[in-house]
Every structure is written in C-alpha cells, then in structure tokens.
Design an enzyme around this catalytic site. Structure first.
Site, PDB file in Angstrom:
ATOM      1  N   ALA A  43     -17.895   1.207  -5.740  1.00 14.31           N
ATOM      2  CA  ALA A  43     -17.817   2.519  -5.101  1.00 14.31           C
ATOM      3  C   ALA A  43     -17.912   2.420  -3.586  1.00 14.31           C
ATOM      4  CB  ALA A  43     -18.921   3.416  -5.644  1.00 14.31           C
TER       5      ALA A  43
ATOM      6  N   GLU B 188      -7.138   0.807  -3.587  1.00 15.22           N
ATOM      7  CA  GLU B 188      -7.386  -0.537  -3.048  1.00 15.22           C
ATOM      8  C   GLU B 188      -6.543  -0.818  -1.797  1.00 15.22           C
ATOM      9  OE1 GLU B 188      -8.606  -3.618  -5.380  1.00 15.22           O
ATOM     10  OE2 GLU B 188      -8.880  -2.459  -7.197  1.00 15.22           O
TER      11      GLU B 188
ATOM     12  N   ILE C  76     -13.836   7.059  -8.194  1.00 18.92           N
ATOM     13  CA  ILE C  76     -14.371   5.778  -8.638  1.00 18.92           C
ATOM     14  C   ILE C  76     -13.951   5.506 -10.081  1.00 18.92           C
ATOM     15  CG2 ILE C  76     -16.469   4.397  -8.937  1.00 18.92           C
ATOM     16  CD1 ILE C  76     -15.678   5.350  -5.981  1.00 18.92           C
TER      17      ILE C  76
ATOM     18  N   ARG D 263      22.029   1.862 -26.284  1.00 19.91           N
ATOM     19  CA  ARG D 263      22.660   3.161 -26.019  1.00 19.91           C
ATOM     20  C   ARG D 263      24.113   2.965 -25.563  1.00 19.91           C
ATOM     21  NH1 ARG D 263      21.829   8.746 -26.610  1.00 19.91           N
ATOM     22  NH2 ARG D 263      22.789   9.871 -24.872  1.00 19.91           N
TER      23      ARG D 263
ATOM     24  N   THR E 228      -3.941   1.690   0.687  1.00 19.28           N
ATOM     25  CA  THR E 228      -2.603   2.261   0.498  1.00 19.28           C
ATOM     26  C   THR E 228      -1.554   1.276   1.034  1.00 19.28           C
ATOM     27  OG1 THR E 228      -2.638   3.277   2.681  1.00 19.28           O
ATOM     28  CG2 THR E 228      -3.527   4.594   0.861  1.00 19.28           C
TER      29      THR E 228
ATOM     30  N   GLN F  15      15.667   6.363 -15.054  1.00 21.45           N
ATOM     31  CA  GLN F  15      17.086   6.679 -14.834  1.00 21.45           C
ATOM     32  C   GLN F  15      17.954   6.079 -15.936  1.00 21.45           C
ATOM     33  OE1 GLN F  15      17.665   8.734 -12.500  1.00 21.45           O
ATOM     34  NE2 GLN F  15      19.893   8.816 -12.529  1.00 21.45           N
ATOM     35  N   ILE F  16      17.692   4.832 -16.284  1.00 17.35           N
ATOM     36  CA  ILE F  16      18.476   4.164 -17.322  1.00 17.35           C
ATOM     37  C   ILE F  16      18.300   4.872 -18.666  1.00 17.35           C
ATOM     38  CG2 ILE F  16      18.612   2.026 -18.698  1.00 17.35           C
ATOM     39  CD1 ILE F  16      18.145   0.467 -16.095  1.00 17.35           C
TER      40      ILE F  16
ATOM     41  N   GLY G 160     -11.564   7.354   2.911  1.00 19.04           N
ATOM     42  CA  GLY G 160     -10.748   6.535   2.017  1.00 19.04           C
ATOM     43  C   GLY G 160     -10.244   5.328   2.774  1.00 19.04           C
ATOM     44  N   SER G 161      -9.055   5.464   3.356  1.00 17.56           N
ATOM     45  CA  SER G 161      -8.502   4.359   4.146  1.00 17.56           C
ATOM     46  C   SER G 161      -9.448   3.972   5.278  1.00 17.56           C
ATOM     47  CB  SER G 161      -7.162   4.769   4.770  1.00 17.56           C
ATOM     48  OG  SER G 161      -6.286   5.223   3.782  1.00 17.56           O
TER      49      SER G 161
HETATM   50  C1  LIG Z   1      -6.706   6.311  -9.674  1.00 20.47           C
HETATM   51  C2  LIG Z   1      -7.570   5.944  -8.519  1.00 20.47           C
HETATM   52  C3  LIG Z   1      -8.632   5.072  -8.687  1.00 20.47           C
HETATM   53  C4  LIG Z   1      -9.459   4.726  -7.630  1.00 20.47           C
HETATM   54  N1  LIG Z   1     -10.524   3.890  -7.855  1.00 20.47           N
HETATM   55  C5  LIG Z   1     -11.388   3.620  -6.840  1.00 20.47           C
HETATM   56  C6  LIG Z   1     -12.552   2.835  -7.068  1.00 20.47           C
HETATM   57  O1  LIG Z   1     -12.778   2.356  -8.184  1.00 20.47           O
HETATM   58  N2  LIG Z   1     -13.422   2.630  -6.044  1.00 20.47           N
HETATM   59  C7  LIG Z   1     -13.198   3.129  -4.796  1.00 20.47           C
HETATM   60  O2  LIG Z   1     -14.023   2.920  -3.924  1.00 20.47           O
HETATM   61  N3  LIG Z   1     -12.099   3.887  -4.547  1.00 20.47           N
HETATM   62  C8  LIG Z   1     -11.191   4.138  -5.530  1.00 20.47           C
HETATM   63  N4  LIG Z   1     -10.089   4.933  -5.289  1.00 20.47           N
HETATM   64  C9  LIG Z   1      -9.897   5.501  -3.969  1.00 20.47           C
HETATM   65  C10 LIG Z   1      -8.808   4.842  -3.153  1.00 20.47           C
HETATM   66  O3  LIG Z   1      -9.153   3.552  -2.783  1.00 20.47           O
HETATM   67  C11 LIG Z   1      -8.494   5.744  -1.950  1.00 20.47           C
HETATM   68  O4  LIG Z   1      -7.886   6.899  -2.467  1.00 20.47           O
HETATM   69  C12 LIG Z   1      -7.601   5.070  -0.932  1.00 20.47           C
HETATM   70  O5  LIG Z   1      -8.295   4.104  -0.225  1.00 20.47           O
HETATM   71  C13 LIG Z   1      -6.966   6.066   0.050  1.00 20.47           C
HETATM   72  O6  LIG Z   1      -7.910   6.910   0.598  1.00 20.47           O
HETATM   73  P1  LIG Z   1      -7.692   8.496   0.629  1.00 20.47           P
HETATM   74  O7  LIG Z   1      -7.294   8.897  -0.713  1.00 20.47           O
HETATM   75  O8  LIG Z   1      -8.899   9.083   1.202  1.00 20.47           O
HETATM   76  O9  LIG Z   1      -6.472   8.719   1.572  1.00 20.47           O
HETATM   77  P2  LIG Z   1      -6.488   8.825   3.168  1.00 20.47           P
HETATM   78  O10 LIG Z   1      -7.255   7.692   3.716  1.00 20.47           O
HETATM   79  O11 LIG Z   1      -6.913  10.186   3.544  1.00 20.47           O
HETATM   80  O12 LIG Z   1      -4.963   8.625   3.511  1.00 20.47           O
HETATM   81  C14 LIG Z   1      -3.978   9.643   3.335  1.00 20.47           C
HETATM   82  C15 LIG Z   1      -2.611   9.089   3.717  1.00 20.47           C
HETATM   83  O13 LIG Z   1      -2.614   8.709   5.090  1.00 20.47           O
HETATM   84  C16 LIG Z   1      -2.253   7.362   5.243  1.00 20.47           C
HETATM   85  N5  LIG Z   1      -3.005   6.775   6.339  1.00 20.47           N
HETATM   86  C17 LIG Z   1      -4.336   6.771   6.509  1.00 20.47           C
HETATM   87  N6  LIG Z   1      -4.644   6.117   7.659  1.00 20.47           N
HETATM   88  C18 LIG Z   1      -3.491   5.685   8.176  1.00 20.47           C
HETATM   89  C19 LIG Z   1      -3.149   4.938   9.340  1.00 20.47           C
HETATM   90  N7  LIG Z   1      -4.092   4.434  10.160  1.00 20.47           N
HETATM   91  N8  LIG Z   1      -1.845   4.706   9.604  1.00 20.47           N
HETATM   92  C20 LIG Z   1      -0.888   5.155   8.751  1.00 20.47           C
HETATM   93  N9  LIG Z   1      -1.149   5.870   7.653  1.00 20.47           N
HETATM   94  C21 LIG Z   1      -2.434   6.124   7.374  1.00 20.47           C
HETATM   95  C22 LIG Z   1      -2.605   6.728   3.938  1.00 20.47           C
HETATM   96  O14 LIG Z   1      -1.868   5.532   3.712  1.00 20.47           O
HETATM   97  C23 LIG Z   1      -2.240   7.831   2.980  1.00 20.47           C
HETATM   98  O15 LIG Z   1      -0.857   7.788   2.753  1.00 20.47           O
HETATM   99  C24 LIG Z   1      -9.222   5.268  -6.342  1.00 20.47           C
HETATM  100  C25 LIG Z   1      -8.147   6.124  -6.159  1.00 20.47           C
HETATM  101  C26 LIG Z   1      -7.329   6.472  -7.224  1.00 20.47           C
HETATM  102  C27 LIG Z   1      -6.182   7.408  -6.994  1.00 20.47           C
END
Ligand SMILES: Cc1cc2nc3c(=O)[nH]c(=O)nc-3n(C[C@H](O)[C@H](O)[C@H](O)COP(=O)(O)OP(=O)(O)OC[C@H]3O[C@@H](n4cnc5c(N)ncnc54)[C@H](O)[C@@H]3O)c2cc1C
Lengths: 409, 265
Positions: free
Chosen positions: A124, A365, A157, A270, A367, A338-339, A131-132
């Site tokens: 977590a 993990e 998580i 098909r 983006t 599509q196929i 996130g990012s």
């Molecule tokens: C199914 C699923 C399972 C997950 N499991 C876990 C887990 O087990 N543990 C855990 O800790 N997290 C988990 N996550 C969270 C995941 O790691 C985050 O969603 C991810 O890191 C992106 O963060 P955010 O969703 O806050 O997007 P944001 O950080 O808000 O980003 C939004 C968009 O902006 C883009 N962006 C952000 N900053 C920049 C930049 N500097 N330059 C260009 N583009 C940018 C991103 O690429 C994205 O397209 C999970 C997510 C999902 C969907």
C-alpha cells in the site's frame, strides 16, 4: 547467448497452465460478471505452492528462479488477470521486499508464512491524493516508545480485503526535504487495532480481482515491524516496483498470448466472403502484429529476469518491459475484439474481458507516462541508479534450495 | 509392496497428428505429454504409496522421448524411474516391447503390481501390457475403476472393473497387471518439489541385454505385425440440427419423433 528454457521451467509452466486451465478457466467469466474473486484462486495457489514460487526453500518457498516467476505470471494471466495480480502484490511487491530488505527475524515471522501461502500479502503506497506523485503521501507514522502510531488512508490497494499483511509506506519525518527522505515502510497486520478495509466497486476490468482501501486509525505498529531503516521507505517502495512491474509485464505478455491464440482459433473458424477470416490479408496483418508484440514483450521480460537472476539492477529494463508489454496488451485486446466482430463485443467470448482487463496495467505500478519519464531519464543522463543498502539477492540454486537457515551455518 | 507404473510419452491430445509425405506419422512441434491415461495409473500408485506404504517405480520401453512421461510421473511423486531401450528395439512391435518390459520386471524381482492406463492414446492400443502380462504369467485386471482392497496377508486384490453393462467386482492374486480408466481417481499435478527432483534426475537406461533378452527376440525382424500403410482417418462428417423450441417438452417430443423417423430407436 541462450534463449532456451530449462526442463524445470517447462515443467512448472505446464503445471501452472494445467491448474489455471482446469480449475479457473471454466468458471472465471461467471465470477468476473459478479465482481467476485474466484473462490479457488487464493486457496489453491497457496496450496500448490505458487505463492512462494521464487522464494528460497528455507523461507518456506519453492526455490525457483526469477524467470520462473515470469513464466508463472504469463500462464496465470493467460487465463485471467486477477490471478496474476495476486502474484504481483503477494510475491512481487511484498514477499520479495521482505527477502530483499527484511532482517532474518522478519523473514522468519512474515516471509515464511507468506511463501507457504498461510498468510496473504499486499502493498500500500497509493492514497486518494497521491498516485504517480508518490512523494505526496500523507499517511503518518509517529514514533511513541516501542511503537509507531499510524494514521491515514490507502486507496486502490489490490487484495485490501483479503490480505493478512500489508506493506505500508508512511511519513515518519514530515520535515524532511525532499519529502520522500522522510518515509518509512511498515508491515501492518490486519488484526492490529484500527485497521479497516473495504472493496472498491464499479471497476472497468479485473472484476474478479479485489481492489480496495485501507484505513489506519491510531494503529500501533511495533518497532520490529518496520522494514528497513527509518527514512528508507521511499527506496523500499521503489525497489518493490522493480519486482512488481516485472510480474505485470510478464502477465501482460500472457494476455497478448491469450488474444493471439483466441484470434487465431476464431480466424480459422469464421468464414466471410466464402473464405476463413485467416485468408484475408488485413486479418493476417493483425495476427502478425500480435505475434510480434508477444515475442517482443516476452524477450524484454526475459532480459529483465536474466538480470534479476544475475543480481544486476534492472529498474530501466523492467520499466521498459512493463511499458511495452502492457501497452501492447491493450492493442492486442483491441485487435482481438475486432477480429471477433460482434461476438467479440459480447461476453460470450473472452476477448471483451481481455480488453477490459488490459487497461488497468497501463495505470497501476507506474502509469505508461511515468515509465516514459523513467526511460527518458536514463537516456538523457538525468537519472542514474544508486546502489541500495540491500539489493535483491541474485538467484543461487544451491542456497535457494538448501533447507538450512542462513544463520545456522 | 512394489508398484510399477508403465507409461510412455504421447503427443498432446490437442496436437494435429498427420501423415507426412514419407508415410510417417508427425505432430509438428507440438509438445510430448505423459500418456493421459497413465496419469490415473500414477495417481493410483501414489495413493497405494500413501495408504499402504508401497514402493513406486515408473517404467517405459522406448527412446529418449519417453523421458518426458517418466519425469512427469516422478514430478507427481513416483520414487524411481527406469527406461528400457537399445537400438535393437528400434522398429520393434508390441511383442518385442512386451518381451523387454517383462524381462525388466523380472529383473526388478520384487514387483507386486504393474499399473497403467487402459491404453496408449496415440495408438489406441493396450497390446504391449497384455502381452507382457502373458510373458510374466500374471493375471490382467483391465478397465479398473476402483481398487476395492488389497490384502497384504493373502496377496489378494479386489477391484471394480468398468464393463459395458456397469461395474463388475473381481478378485485376483498378486502379482497382477492392472489397467485403469479415468473414473478411478483425479490425478494430482506435479508438485514443485517433485519438479525439482525430476528435472535433475538422470534416468537409468536398461538395455535389452541387461534385462536378459537376445537381440533376435525383440528386434524389428522378430515383429509379428506388419504395417502396410499409414493414412489419416477420413474427416468425420456430420450434421448438427438444433430443435428450435423454448418449451422443453415440445423439444423432447420433436426429438423423439425425429429419432423414430431416422430409425435410431
Ligand atoms: C486495479 C488497480 C490496482 C491497484 N493496486 C495498487 C496496489 O496494490 N497498491 C498501490 O499502492 N497502488 C495500487 N494502485 C494504484 C496505482 O498504482 C495508481 O493508480 C497509479 O500509480 C496512478 O496514480 P493515480 O491513479 O493517482 O493517477 P495520477 O497520478 O493522478 O495520474 C493521472 C494521469 O496523469 C498522468 N501523469 C501524472 N503525472 C504525470 C507527469 N509528471 N507527466 C505526465 N503525465 C503525468 C498519469 O500518467 C495519469 O495518466 C492500483 C490501481 C488500480 C487501477
């Protein structure tokens, strides 16, 4: 150079394939529809030893190498993404972190039951507001004598509602600059007072997987549960991703294979305009591309696996494999739908599930954008790996398979 | 008790088996698997090991490709593996292989039971095992769906056989040859610890001479079967008709009428 798999690799691959095909595949669509985890997924993967596949035998695991981990992930995601997600969080993001950073005592207490599949594990880092930009996390851990008191909320998580052990990244020194130097990592156990979890509903894909939130309210975590030193939390979190991303990339490779195999079968069966789809050049092109994506993704994953086996840092190579494999799995799934035409648009066939499942992996993990920043950073010389205090140990078959504890000899 | 599983490698059942231009049967680069029926035999042997402390060995008479099947059984938990082969057996028929198998079993000396699948899935034949039983002078209990009991004191085995009309309970004296059907159990997967053992296992190869057979007895020249031609079976033709009705009774009535009309019943 040698691209061949060993006899052992092939046997593990076949065994995991058989398990997933026989026990999960026939009913997975049903559970995906109901937004439920397949009831056999966790218990059977535990029982069969899959949850400890690349952990040394003396820590309760099966003693195979890191490449085996990738092969297992490929086979699991060939059937459903939810199975591979279990490997990503339980093994990639959590158990391997214990192997890399844990003290011998922590390995005995936490890694052994996890590798044996007696306890499930999650990771977590992400929060509602971070996130990012992981350096923006707000969860705090305040030292009070022999315990840390944790407060905060983790979001998105995987296995939040199922895991027994959580690796939680929290802020121990709010004054540290840059902020991330003030983070630490903790092994939080579900039974600790103040831990509550829940599921997130309404996901586009991985509906047979559990994704949720964790709320921490004045959770007292003993000092012995801190992984690594105070202030090492961010480095630990990032090293976890080197392993988690590897499993995601390997899984996405399996998803590409699923799209390819099912498209080939459908294209042969098909008929349109008096010929099988497989005889139309535009369909051939899609099939050719899918096979290119599959091979390329696999080669990138295997290179990362080879580096891991050698004990060589692979942040760059793993990031590249993850970016490529997950993006191509989305494209492969789009082409597979599509196929299949209208049938591909219906849940009578698997490919619509593959498409929904593929998208998540370009987000979690790190983006795709983050992977691009990492790779550009290396190429431009703006980013360089610094040695870690604890590196992921190189694979050594002898020590991985010996029963003796490291401290007894 | 010493239980020996007899097996061979066969092409994966999903493989596309064809006859090539030279008249040889091929299955492309499709992987080899343990003859699927033999997995049930191996499972049964393992249950005898677990319940009655049996020693278990797996044996194949064949070239190196049979190591796949042997290793699969070892990975499931069978303790020892032996392969019987030498160049004299190249091109031999079931009779030659049966002689080699019987000789190897005699060489082991202490075998109480040979257990194997009801047939080999590639050639759809159980000739080798039946002929080997004859050479050994052991009774054959074929199509076994359940081992009811083995009495170690009297050396009696009681089994249920699957026959066309249902099940038949029969007894015999050990040593005996048992062939099994898939109703007998649910085979386990290889375990990881078994895979580790199997992968590094060097399987001993017994030559025909070691098991005491003269070349002239087993070689191709001694074969009693002559293969005249190999050809793919003609593709199966059939028509599928779906009775369009939402009402089950109505659909059943139409089906019954059609069956009578086509003189099926
Ligand atoms: C199914 C699923 C399972 C997950 N499991 C876990 C887990 O087990 N543990 C855990 O800790 N997290 C988990 N996550 C969270 C995941 O790691 C985050 O969603 C991810 O890191 C992106 O963060 P955010 O969703 O806050 O997007 P944001 O950080 O808000 O980003 C939004 C968009 O902006 C883009 N962006 C952000 N900053 C920049 C930049 N500097 N330059 C260009 N583009 C940018 C991103 O690429 C994205 O397209 C999970 C997510 C999902 C969907």
């Amino acid at each position: 150079m040698d691209f061949s798999l060993s006899e052992e690799h092939l046997m593990v691959q076949r065994m995991v394939r058989e398990f997933a095909q026989k026990e999960i595949s026939p009913t997975i669509r049903e559970y995906d529809r109901k937004h439920q985890m397949h009831p056999l997924a966790l218990p059977r993967m535990a029982e069969l030893g899959i949850l400890g596949i690349c952990i040394p035998v003396r820590y309760g695991g099966q003693g195979f190498d890191y490449l085996t981990l990738a092969l297992v992930c490929e086979e699991l995601e060939r059937v459903d993404t939810s199975l591979r997600v279990i490997m990503s969080v339980h093994v990639g993001l959590n158990s391997l972190a214990l192997l890399q950073w844990g003290t011998e005592e922590q390995k005995q207490r936490f890694l052994v039951p996890q590798a044996k599949g007696e306890r499930y594990a999650a990771y977590a880092l992400t929060e509602p507001g971070a996130g990012s930009d992981a350096a923006a996390i707000r969860t705090t851990a305040r030292r009070e004598g022999d315990v840390y008191v944790l407060n905060g909320e983790k979001m998105w998580i995987s296995l939040a509602n199922h895991a027994h052990n959580f690796l939680i990244i929290a802020v121990t020194d709010p004054d540290a600059r840059p902020r991330y130097r003030g983070f630490s990592a903790f092994i939080v156990q579900r039974e600790m007072k103040g831990v509550t979890t829940g599921d997130i509903k309404g996901k586009l894909g991985v509906r047979a997987g559990s994704t949720g939130w964790i709320s921490l309210q004045d959770v007292e975590v003993p000092v012995e549960n801190r992984l690594g030193e105070e202030g090492e939390g961010f480095y630990i979190a990032m090293s976890c991703l080197d392993n988690g991303r590897y499993t995601v990339a390997a899984g996405a490779t399996g998803l590409i294979r699923a799209c390819l195999e099912e498209s080939v079968a459908y294209a042969n069966e098909r008929h349109t305009f008096g010929r099988p789809l497989a005889d139309h050049q535009l369909i051939k092109q899609k099939i050719a591309q899918m096979s290119l994506w599959y091979d390329t993704a696999r080669l990138l994953v295997w290179r990362a696996g080879w580096l891991k086996n050698q004990g060589i840092r692979n942040t760059r190579e793993t990031s590249m494999a993850k970016w490529y494999a997950t993006e191509m799995s989305v494209r492969a799934a789009l082409e597979a739908v599509q196929i299949h035409g209208a049938y591909g648009y219906s849940d009578e066939y698997n490919v619509e599930r593959y498409l929904r499942n593929s998208k998540g992996a370009t987000i979690y993990e790190g983006t795709s954008e983050i992977q691009q920043l990492i790779l550009a950073g290396y190429a431009l010389g703006q980013r360089r790996d610094k040695p870690l205090r604890c590196e992921l140990p190189a694979y050594d078959p002898e020590s991985w398979r010996s029963e003796a504890r490291a401290d007894s000899g | 008790m010493h239980v020996v599983v007899f097996t061979k490698s066969t092409p994966d059942t999903a493989a596309k088996v064809e006859v090539d231009a030279n008249g040889n049967v091929t299955w492309g680069d499709s992987p080899l698997v343990v003859n699927p029926w033999d997995e049930y035999a191996a499972e049964e042997a393992l249950q005898l090991k677990e319940k009655q402390g049996a020693n278990t060995t797996v044996i194949a008479v064949g070239p190196e490709m049979d190591n796949d099947a042997l290793k699969h059984c070892v990975a499931m938990g069978i303790q020892e593996a032996v392969r019987v082969w030498d160049d004299a057996l190249e091109g031999s028929d079931s009779l030659g292989q049966a002689k080699a198998l019987a000789a190897a079993i005699k060489k082991m000396g202490d075998v109480d039971m040979i257990i194997t699948g009801k047939e080999a899935v590639d050639v759809n034949s159980d000739a080798v095992i039946l002929q080997a039983a004859r050479f050994l002078g052991w009774p054959v209990l074929s199509f076994v769906a359940k081992i009811v009991e083995i009495d170690p004191a009297t050396g009696a085995i009681k089994v249920e056989r699957l026959v066309e009309e249902g099940r038949e309970t029969v007894s015999a004296k050990l040593p005996a040859v048992v062939t099994v059907v898939k109703e007998i159990n649910e085979p386990r997967y290889p375990s990881f610890i078994g895979i580790r053992k199997a992968a590094k296992l060097k399987i001993p190869v017994w030559s025909r001479a070691e098991s005491g057979r003269a070349r002239s007895e087993v070689e191709a020249g001694a074969a009693k079967t002559k293969v005249l031609e190999k050809f793919p079976p003609p593709p199966r033709e059939g028509e599928v008709e779906i009775i369009p009705s939402d009402d089950v009774e109505e659909a059943a009535r139409i089906l019954a009428e059609k069956l009578i009309e086509e003189k099926v019943v």
